[in-house]
Design an enzyme around this catalytic site. Structure first.
Site, mmCIF file in Angstrom:
data_model
loop_
_atom_site.group_PDB
_atom_site.id
_atom_site.type_symbol
_atom_site.label_atom_id
_atom_site.label_comp_id
_atom_site.label_asym_id
_atom_site.label_seq_id
_atom_site.Cartn_x
_atom_site.Cartn_y
_atom_site.Cartn_z
ATOM 1 N N HIS A 182 0.814 -1.201 0.000
ATOM 2 C CA HIS A 182 0.000 0.000 0.000
ATOM 3 C C HIS A 182 0.850 1.254 0.000
ATOM 4 C CE1 HIS A 182 -4.466 0.321 0.313
ATOM 5 N NE2 HIS A 182 -4.019 1.395 -0.300
ATOM 6 N N GLU A 421 7.877 -27.405 -17.391
ATOM 7 C CA GLU A 421 9.008 -26.874 -16.611
ATOM 8 C C GLU A 421 10.165 -27.858 -16.535
ATOM 9 O OE1 GLU A 421 7.174 -24.608 -12.904
ATOM 10 O OE2 GLU A 421 5.990 -26.381 -13.435
ATOM 11 N N ASP A 445 12.060 -22.760 -14.140
ATOM 12 C CA ASP A 445 12.454 -24.126 -13.783
ATOM 13 C C ASP A 445 13.014 -24.885 -14.982
ATOM 14 O OD1 ASP A 445 12.143 -24.558 -10.987
ATOM 15 O OD2 ASP A 445 10.000 -24.259 -11.249
ATOM 16 N N CYS A 489 5.321 -18.304 -19.177
ATOM 17 C CA CYS A 489 5.034 -17.520 -17.969
ATOM 18 C C CYS A 489 6.253 -17.371 -17.061
ATOM 19 C CB CYS A 489 3.864 -18.124 -17.192
ATOM 20 S SG CYS A 489 4.198 -19.760 -16.553
HETATM 21 C C1 PEP Z 1 8.674 -21.170 -13.832
HETATM 22 O O1 PEP Z 1 9.228 -22.157 -13.345
HETATM 23 O O2 PEP Z 1 9.102 -20.553 -14.827
HETATM 24 C C2 PEP Z 1 7.436 -20.661 -13.232
HETATM 25 C C3 PEP Z 1 6.729 -19.717 -13.821
HETATM 26 O O3 PEP Z 1 7.072 -21.145 -12.013
HETATM 27 P P1 PEP Z 1 7.763 -20.619 -10.649
HETATM 28 O O4 PEP Z 1 8.638 -19.458 -11.001
HETATM 29 O O5 PEP Z 1 6.665 -20.268 -9.731
HETATM 30 O O6 PEP Z 1 8.534 -21.831 -10.221
HETATM 31 MG MG MG Z 2 8.277 -23.287 -11.780
#
Ligand code: PEP
Ligand code: MG
Length: 529
Positions: A182, A421, A445, A489
């Site tokens: 915040h 991953e 990962d 992601c």
């Molecule tokens: C990743 O492994 O790229 C992923 C998005 O998961 P985390 O970073 O939460 O392991």
């Molecule tokens: Mg991951």
């Protein structure tokens, strides 16, 4: 002259002399009996309640009604029966300050489920209120300024910031805090640059500093050349901000017209306000672990349902992809009693842990299916290695659907996908894609398991090493044959140096931190693939 690179939390530029706010621990006392700790909590609550009306007034004058509403809300919340959430932690032997933090977080989760939009959006206030109560218990003093200055401190609460005389606070540097806290939101509405920089310390007091809240850059004792560069940055920043804003609400497309889904990654309720202003087209990764790590015990189905609905309501009508818990490795809490393991990154984590504890995974899946009735929720399984593991997870999901149907509990259709991953998941991409509506490549990962190089350690191999990009390409090709979409992601999705390569490989969507959405949309618009 000294330069530092901190974490940017609120944009803007500031130039001025630094005032270091040294918190005192005048009221800090050793931990007492539970009864004494409870009394400390009660006193702190009274003190905080008294301050809210003054702070409301000050905030109204300095930052407007919207920012002032924080204190009105805090005042209201302090009237509630908060003690029943804090007392159990004190009875478990926690000191009052820690119990206040934990109890308020628990209330925050409930708060996120309320019907009123405003109240729901401000759910993170509870964590903040916990911090304020903790500070009152520990005896933190308020900062003061007698002339325009940049305030540097270990930590600062919104109440402390608005209690400073109007116009004197040029910028803030804090050792500690989150970009979606915040304090960061308030700094943005007050137009004050805020940077988190662990190197800030008492030796900064009295020195001249230049802050760039957009980049996190800090210069102490700048020479003339730096001051001239600062003036130039001020002009460039004004142009850049206007430019990024012109991408708000626009579709994400490359220069040659290829559409890309531009999504956001979120890791907790505190990210929701940032998500709402991000202009993301959905949530590509909701890391659900926060619910488990912030809770004193396994979170209930209802608590999870409330949190997932809150995420859906933050971006009405837009898809939110919930990743089932990726617990294990570094994401554990004492109550989980996970078995010791020589190499936790390769031990019982992610979906493996879920399949070994099907009742826990089913609780989450039931909550997710129920939340899917509130909006377009997707469910994604983490750390999948083989199609057989995915099949077992899908069977559990089917069991949950059957149970909810038998009970007459409402639930929605949820698109199902899995993360890629591990190199094994890449090699099985066709089989996984056959069973899924989407795949999402977790490059964080995937990089570590491909290069046998731990993700928190020194970067031994380039983030976009061709070997990793080949794995992305293999996944996309195999999935597209099955009509399955592929997002990325991991952090690579937000790395502008990798965007062209990822899009050229046919990636359908990128999921990035909320604050990078507009900049990424702009970057993509310049790319020809
Ligand atoms: C990743 O492994 O790229 C992923 C998005 O998961 P985390 O970073 O939460 O392991
Ligand atoms: Mg991951």
């Amino acid at each position: 002259m000294q330069q530092f690179s901190g974490r940017a939390a609120a944009p803007g530029l500031a130039q001025g002399s630094v005032v270091w706010f040294a918190e005192t621990a005048c009221g800090k006392t050793p931990q007492g009996t539970p009864a004494q700790e409870l009394e400390k909590f009660r006193l702190a609550r009274e003190e905080c309640t008294r301050r809210q009306a003054q702070l409301y007034q000050a905030a109204q004058e300095q930052a407007g009604e919207e920012a002032a509403a924080i204190f009105e809300l805090h005042g209201m919340l302090l009237q509630e029966n908060l003690e029943e959430y804090v007392r159990p932690y004190i009875e478990q032997g926690k000191p009052a300050a820690e119990a206040a933090r934990l109890g308020m977080r628990e209330v925050g989760a409930l708060f996120a489920a309320l019907d009123d939009d405003y109240m729901r959006q401000r759910s993170e206030d509870m964590a903040e209120l916990g911090e304020e109560l903790a500070a009152a218990i520990e005896g933190g003093a308020a900062p003061t300024l007698s002339r325009p200055a940049i305030l540097a401190a270990r930590q600062l609460f919104p109440g402390q910031a608005v209690s400073l005389p109007k116009g004197l606070l040029l910028g803030v540097v804090l050792q500690k805090g989150g970009a979606q806290s915040h304090m960061a939101i308030l700094a943005r509405s007050m137009g004050i640059p805020l940077i988190f920089c662990p190197e800030a310390g008492p030796d900064w007091h009295g020195r001249t500093a230049l802050l760039n809240g957009g980049t996190g850059g800090i210069v102490l004792d700048p020479d003339e050349a730096r001051q001239a560069a600062y003036a130039q940055s001020a002009r460039a920043l004004a142009r850049q901000t206007a430019l990024l804003e012109s991408y708000r609400g626009k579709p994400t497309q490359t220069a040659n017209g290829q559409s890309v889904a531009l999504l956001a990654n979120i890791g907790g309720m505190a990210d929701l306000p940032g998500l709402q202003i991000s202009d993301a087209e959905g949530v590509g990764l909701l890391r659900s672990e926060f619910l488990y790590l912030e809770s004193p015990n396994w979170p209930t189905e209802n608590a999870q349902y409330a949190a997932y609905c809150a995420a859906l309501r933050a971006l009405p009508g837009k898809p939110v992809t919930l990743r089932t818990f990726d617990l294990g490795a570094d994401k554990t809490a004492p109550y989980m009693h996970l078995p010791a393991c020589a190499n936790p990154e390769m031990g019982c984590r992610g979906l493996r842990f879920g399949l070994q504890n099907p009742h826990l995974l089913k609780t989450q899946l039931r909550a997710a299916l129920r939340a899917a009735a509130c909006g377009p929720l997707g469910i994604m399984f983490p750390m999948v290695c083989t199609p057989d593991e995915l099949d077992k997870a899908l069977t559990l999901l089917e069991e949950c659907r059957a149970e909810l149907t038998a009970e007459g509990t409402a639930f929605g259709k949820a698109a199902v996908g899995c993360m890629v991953e591990t190199p094994a998941a890449v090699l099985y991409a066709a089989e996984l894609a056959k069973r899924c509506a989407f795949l999402s490549i977790g490059t964080n990962d995937l990089h570590q398991y491909t290069f046998a190089s731990e993700r928190e350690g020194e970067a031994l191999y380039a983030a976009a090493d061709p070997a990793l990009l080949r794995l992305v390409g293999m996944t996309v090709q195999a999935a597209h044959v099955q009509g399955c979409r592929v997002n990325v992601c991991g952090q690579l999705a937000a790395d502008p140096a990798a965007t062209r390569a990822l899009l050229a490989l046919g990636v359908d969507g990128l999921s990035v931190p909320p604050g990078q959405v507009l900049a990424m949309r702009r970057h993509i618009a310049d790319i020809t693939v």
